[in-house]
Write a protein that holds these residues in place. Structure first.
Motif, PDB file in Angstrom:
ATOM      1  N   UNK A 163       0.987  -1.285   0.132  1.00 12.42           N
ATOM      2  CA  UNK A 163      -0.136  -0.025   0.082  1.00 12.42           C
ATOM      3  C   UNK A 163       1.017   1.143  -0.037  1.00 12.42           C
ATOM      4  N   UNK A 164       0.368   2.203   0.435  1.00 16.17           N
ATOM      5  CA  UNK A 164       1.094   3.642   0.706  1.00 16.17           C
ATOM      6  C   UNK A 164       1.064   4.340  -0.814  1.00 16.17           C
ATOM      7  N   UNK A 165       1.824   5.200  -0.762  1.00 19.97           N
ATOM      8  CA  UNK A 165       2.187   6.168  -2.054  1.00 19.97           C
ATOM      9  C   UNK A 165       2.109   5.626  -3.291  1.00 19.97           C
ATOM     10  N   UNK A 166       2.803   4.298  -3.488  1.00 22.30           N
ATOM     11  CA  UNK A 166       2.980   3.749  -4.581  1.00 22.30           C
ATOM     12  C   UNK A 166       2.192   2.396  -4.681  1.00 22.30           C
ATOM     13  N   UNK A 167       1.370   2.121  -3.710  1.00 21.74           N
ATOM     14  CA  UNK A 167       0.509   0.987  -3.783  1.00 21.74           C
ATOM     15  C   UNK A 167      -0.706   1.110  -3.259  1.00 21.74           C
ATOM     16  N   UNK A 168      -1.252   2.373  -3.369  1.00 15.79           N
ATOM     17  CA  UNK A 168      -2.784   2.749  -2.936  1.00 15.79           C
ATOM     18  C   UNK A 168      -2.571   4.057  -1.941  1.00 15.79           C
ATOM     19  N   UNK A 169      -3.696   4.550  -1.627  1.00 13.45           N
ATOM     20  CA  UNK A 169      -4.006   5.798  -0.649  1.00 13.45           C
ATOM     21  C   UNK A 169      -4.203   5.081   0.605  1.00 13.45           C
TER      22      UNK A 169
ATOM     23  N   UNK B 145      -2.720   5.992 -11.525  1.00  7.53           N
ATOM     24  CA  UNK B 145      -4.347   5.765 -11.036  1.00  7.53           C
ATOM     25  C   UNK B 145      -4.427   6.225  -9.856  1.00  7.53           C
ATOM     26  N   UNK B 146      -3.331   6.048  -9.099  1.00 11.37           N
ATOM     27  CA  UNK B 146      -3.374   6.531  -7.553  1.00 11.37           C
ATOM     28  C   UNK B 146      -3.338   8.153  -7.586  1.00 11.37           C
ATOM     29  N   UNK B 147      -2.560   8.673  -8.545  1.00  9.40           N
ATOM     30  CA  UNK B 147      -2.364  10.206  -8.534  1.00  9.40           C
ATOM     31  C   UNK B 147      -3.816  10.867  -8.996  1.00  9.40           C
ATOM     32  N   UNK B 148      -4.246  10.276  -9.909  1.00  2.72           N
ATOM     33  CA  UNK B 148      -5.706  10.707 -10.426  1.00  2.72           C
ATOM     34  C   UNK B 148      -6.625  10.699  -9.443  1.00  2.72           C
ATOM     35  N   UNK B 149      -6.694   9.417  -8.570  1.00  2.00           N
ATOM     36  CA  UNK B 149      -7.660   9.291  -7.343  1.00  2.00           C
ATOM     37  C   UNK B 149      -7.378  10.501  -6.355  1.00  2.00           C
ATOM     38  N   UNK B 150      -6.146  10.707  -5.932  1.00  2.48           N
ATOM     39  CA  UNK B 150      -5.792  11.414  -5.138  1.00  2.48           C
ATOM     40  C   UNK B 150      -5.889  13.076  -5.497  1.00  2.48           C
ATOM     41  N   UNK B 151      -5.793  13.218  -6.585  1.00  2.00           N
ATOM     42  CA  UNK B 151      -6.259  14.636  -7.179  1.00  2.00           C
ATOM     43  C   UNK B 151      -7.750  14.776  -7.074  1.00  2.00           C
ATOM     44  N   UNK B 152      -8.441  13.902  -7.240  1.00  2.00           N
ATOM     45  CA  UNK B 152      -9.905  14.006  -7.302  1.00  2.00           C
ATOM     46  C   UNK B 152     -10.214  14.281  -5.812  1.00  2.00           C
TER      47      UNK B 152
ATOM     48  N   UNK C 167       0.485  18.998  -7.896  1.00  2.00           N
ATOM     49  CA  UNK C 167      -0.951  19.083  -8.694  1.00  2.00           C
ATOM     50  C   UNK C 167      -0.495  19.679 -10.012  1.00  2.00           C
ATOM     51  N   UNK C 168       0.519  20.539 -10.016  1.00  2.00           N
ATOM     52  CA  UNK C 168       0.855  21.254 -11.120  1.00  2.00           C
ATOM     53  C   UNK C 168       1.752  20.137 -11.939  1.00  2.00           C
ATOM     54  N   UNK C 169       2.532  19.412 -11.296  1.00  2.00           N
ATOM     55  CA  UNK C 169       3.155  18.430 -12.342  1.00  2.00           C
ATOM     56  C   UNK C 169       2.029  17.340 -12.744  1.00  2.00           C
ATOM     57  N   UNK C 170       1.149  16.986 -12.091  1.00  2.00           N
ATOM     58  CA  UNK C 170      -0.012  16.163 -12.624  1.00  2.00           C
ATOM     59  C   UNK C 170      -0.722  16.826 -13.855  1.00  2.00           C
ATOM     60  N   UNK C 171      -0.894  18.123 -13.937  1.00  2.00           N
ATOM     61  CA  UNK C 171      -1.621  18.863 -14.945  1.00  2.00           C
ATOM     62  C   UNK C 171      -0.887  18.619 -16.055  1.00  2.00           C
ATOM     63  N   UNK C 172       0.811  18.454 -16.196  1.00  2.00           N
ATOM     64  CA  UNK C 172       1.446  18.431 -17.171  1.00  2.00           C
ATOM     65  C   UNK C 172       1.461  16.939 -17.775  1.00  2.00           C
ATOM     66  N   UNK C 173       0.729  16.181 -17.057  1.00  2.00           N
ATOM     67  CA  UNK C 173       0.706  14.521 -17.549  1.00  2.00           C
ATOM     68  C   UNK C 173       0.091  14.511 -18.859  1.00  2.00           C
TER      69      UNK C 173
ATOM     70  N   UNK D 286      -5.784  12.615 -15.768  1.00  4.67           N
ATOM     71  CA  UNK D 286      -5.050  13.373 -14.879  1.00  4.67           C
ATOM     72  C   UNK D 286      -5.207  14.767 -14.858  1.00  4.67           C
ATOM     73  N   UNK D 287      -5.240  15.251 -16.085  1.00  3.93           N
ATOM     74  CA  UNK D 287      -5.100  16.667 -16.377  1.00  3.93           C
ATOM     75  C   UNK D 287      -6.402  17.356 -15.961  1.00  3.93           C
ATOM     76  N   UNK D 288      -7.458  16.637 -16.186  1.00  2.48           N
ATOM     77  CA  UNK D 288      -8.940  17.186 -15.486  1.00  2.48           C
ATOM     78  C   UNK D 288      -8.901  17.104 -14.162  1.00  2.48           C
TER      79      UNK D 288
END
Length: 610
Positions: free
Chosen positions: A135-141, A171-178, A203-209, A215-217
């Motif tokens: 789990x954790x940052x690379x295996x889930x929130x 996928x976790x980054x998108x979920x976390x941003x949402x 979040x700005x780095x994710x926007x560049x994805x 991820x951008x949305x």
């Protein structure tokens, strides 16, 4: 380089705490009293020592370290370990006098063990959000609640989400941003926590994805929900978010552009620094480009006598020239009437053509709102919009569209014309009498003024009023619709019409005499007299207009027939008492009317010399 310095500081802090923990182990071995309690303290410190070393190893190997929770947790751990060292050292063999002065009780150990247990819980949680295998940052929130955040669960959630965006799978980054977007939408306190805990940069780095529109949305939505206050908008600007946002707007899919254009509008609305930075990054050009998509194609197909193919080609040539001169980037934006972006034009053209009509409308609504906010109170931005042929595009949309898109375009025109009123250079450049774009704008404004919707009439009336000094004496067609609105049943519309007509008849207008006579010829005096019986604001603006007409067309029979002189004398005793700033204007108007009607009421001569 900056990141490595930060990591080094974390390593230094961890090293210092580890040294203190090892000293506790030595003190435990030397303890002579409360041995059992000291041994229990030693066990807890051993657990913390192992966890601290794990965190230190992770901090040394991580390419993208989110250090906010680490710093908060190890600060608490450090205080508790120092407290443990102090207490355990008191249990070492000492003289009788020292033992009497320094009293240690079982309660002290119970309290200390509770604190160390809380630190163990905090460290366990900290490791869980960085754990790459379980789990954790690379295996889930991770959404468990550490003791350090027991009184404020939002804090631990924000830490977990930001850590996931920093170091998680896509996928976790998108979920976390949402999730951050949802938290930010709830209340301003959540927004403040997210910004203070360093949520904006990831979040700005994710926007560049660019590989993921989801991820951008998600990133754009999170930023949008944060950007409803100047201080938070300024954080986004200071993190160099403006160039990222402009680049995404220029090159992304329509569904992404909708959210990003709304973000531009909100940031420009709440912070003038963001407004200026967006303009410097040339955001106006892609906004106008998107608005113009399919706007002129229908005119060619239906052949309704609108701009010819030759005129469109000429506009394109001018735009290309402006792009090459004005763009800060070597990558040119697409032409105003083209259908794709520069680097992925084929893909984006196909996507635009196949997109649902409601998506296209939403995008144009967002872009029109962004232009509105960029132009608001800004002469340079208004000039940039006119230089990209934005006026013609806005006029077409006002003509063809309805609802929010039409309203946003009108508001943008209102801001541009207000800027032109303040700046003579912009007024002469953008609203020349022979300008097709200016003529198209005026035509649509006059059409809307005759509408029955006050929300549209008011910005249209304000716009015509702002352009009062651009109309020659022969251009009387703009005055008729304004005069008609003096009789509007909506007092706000009638008042705005009076304010607009003031700008035509004001002494500051070179053609004030000609315009004043034209207003009277359009039978403007009777509805103006009725306007004086309205509320305080309506009376004020109606009285100012009436005075201007008296000063510049005092010999008119319409003014005599309407008994304007009597009205002004009455106003001099009533309205002027509430608005002393009108006293001189009313007195001058009365004196001027007496010049042309001396025999009507001779007693009025007292108001001024003949």
């Amino acid at each position: 380089m900056a990141a490595s310095i930060e990591e080094k500081k974390i390593q230094d802090e961890l090293s210092a705490i580890i040294i203190w923990a090892e000293r506790v182990r030595v003190a435990v071995d030397e303890a002579e009293s409360f041995k059992a309690d000291c041994q229990e303290v030693g066990k807890q410190v051993d657990r913390l020592l192992q966890m601290l070393r794990n965190v230190a190893r992770f901090a040394g190997s991580s390419q993208s370290l989110y250090d906010r929770p680490i710093r908060r947790v190890i600060s608490e751990v450090s205080r508790h370990i120092e407290r443990a060292l102090t207490l355990v050292r008191k249990c070492k063999r000492r003289s009788v006098l020292r033992r009497v002065v320094t009293i240690v009780t079982a309660a002290d150990f119970r309290k200390l063990l509770n604190l160390l247990e809380a630190s163990v819980g905090d460290m366990r949680w900290l490791l869980s959000i960085f754990d790459t295998e379980n789990g954790g940052a690379s295996g889930g929130i991770v959404l468990s609640l550490p003791p350090i955040a027991s009184n404020d669960p939002i804090l631990s959630w924000v830490w977990s989400y930001i850590a996931a965006i920093h170091m998680g799978q896509l996928s976790d980054r998108i979920e976390a941003a949402n999730e951050l977007a949802s938290l930010a939408k709830d209340n301003d306190r959540n927004k403040k926590i997210i910004v203070e805990e360093g949520g904006v940069p990831p979040i700005l780095r994710l926007l560049k994805e660019t590989s993921s529109w989801e991820a951008q949305i998600a990133a754009a939505a999170a930023l949008y929900n944060l950007a409803n206050e100047q201080e938070r908008v300024r954080v986004i600007v200071n993190e160099l978010g403006v160039p990222i946002i402009v680049n995404v707007l220029s090159e992304s899919l329509m569904k992404v552009q909708i959210q990003v254009a709304s973000l531009v509008a909100r940031m420009a609305e709440h912070d003038n620094v963001a407004q200026d930075d967006f303009a410097r990054e040339n955001v106006i050009r892609p906004l106008v480009t998107i608005l113009s998509f399919e706007t002129f194609v229908d005119d060619q197909r239906t052949n309704l006598g609108k701009p010819s193919i030759h005129s469109l080609v000429q506009i394109n040539k001018e735009l290309e020239k402006n792009t090459m001169v004005g763009s800060k980037s070597s990558r040119p934006y697409m032409h105003l009437y083209s259908e794709g972006s520069s680097s992925r034009s084929g893909q984006n053209r196909k996507e635009r053509e196949n997109e649902k009509p409601e998506v296209k409308i939403k995008l144009k609504i967002a872009c029109a709102e962004a232009l509105w906010m960029l132009a608001r109170g800004s002469v340079p931005n208004s000039r940039r919009i006119t230089e990209t042929k934005g006026l013609l595009c806005l006029a077409k949309l006002v003509e063809k569209e309805q609802g929010e898109l039409q309203s946003n375009c009108l508001m943008t025109i209102m801001e541009i014309t207000a800027a032109a009123e303040r700046n003579a250079d912009l007024r002469r450049a953008a609203f020349k009498t022979n300008s097709p774009a200016a003529k198209a704008v005026v035509d649509q404004l006059l059409r809307v003024i005759k509408d029955l919707d006050p929300t549209l009439q008011i910005p249209a009336i304000k716009s015509i009023g702002s352009l009062a000094r651009t109309f020659p004496a022969r251009e009387t067609r703009v005055l008729g619709p304004l005069v008609d609105q003096l009789s509007n049943k909506n007092p706000e519309v009638a008042t705005e019409a009076a304010i607009a007509l003031q700008k035509f008849s004001s002494p500051e207008n070179f053609l004030c005499m000609e315009h004043s006579k034209a207003i009277i010829e359009f039978n403007g005096v009777p509805p103006l007299m009725k306007l004086l019986r309205g509320n305080d604001g309506t009376q004020f603006h109606g009285l100012v207009l009436l005075c201007y007409l008296a000063l510049h067309a005092g010999n008119s029979e319409a003014l005599e027939q309407a008994r304007v002189l009597t009205t002004l004398e009455g106003a001099d005793r009533t309205v002027v008492s509430q608005h002393p700033e009108l006293k001189d204007l009313v007195s001058k108007a009365i004196s001027h009317l007496n010049l042309y009607h001396p025999g009507v009421h001779s007693q009025r001569l007292a108001y001024g010399p003949l």
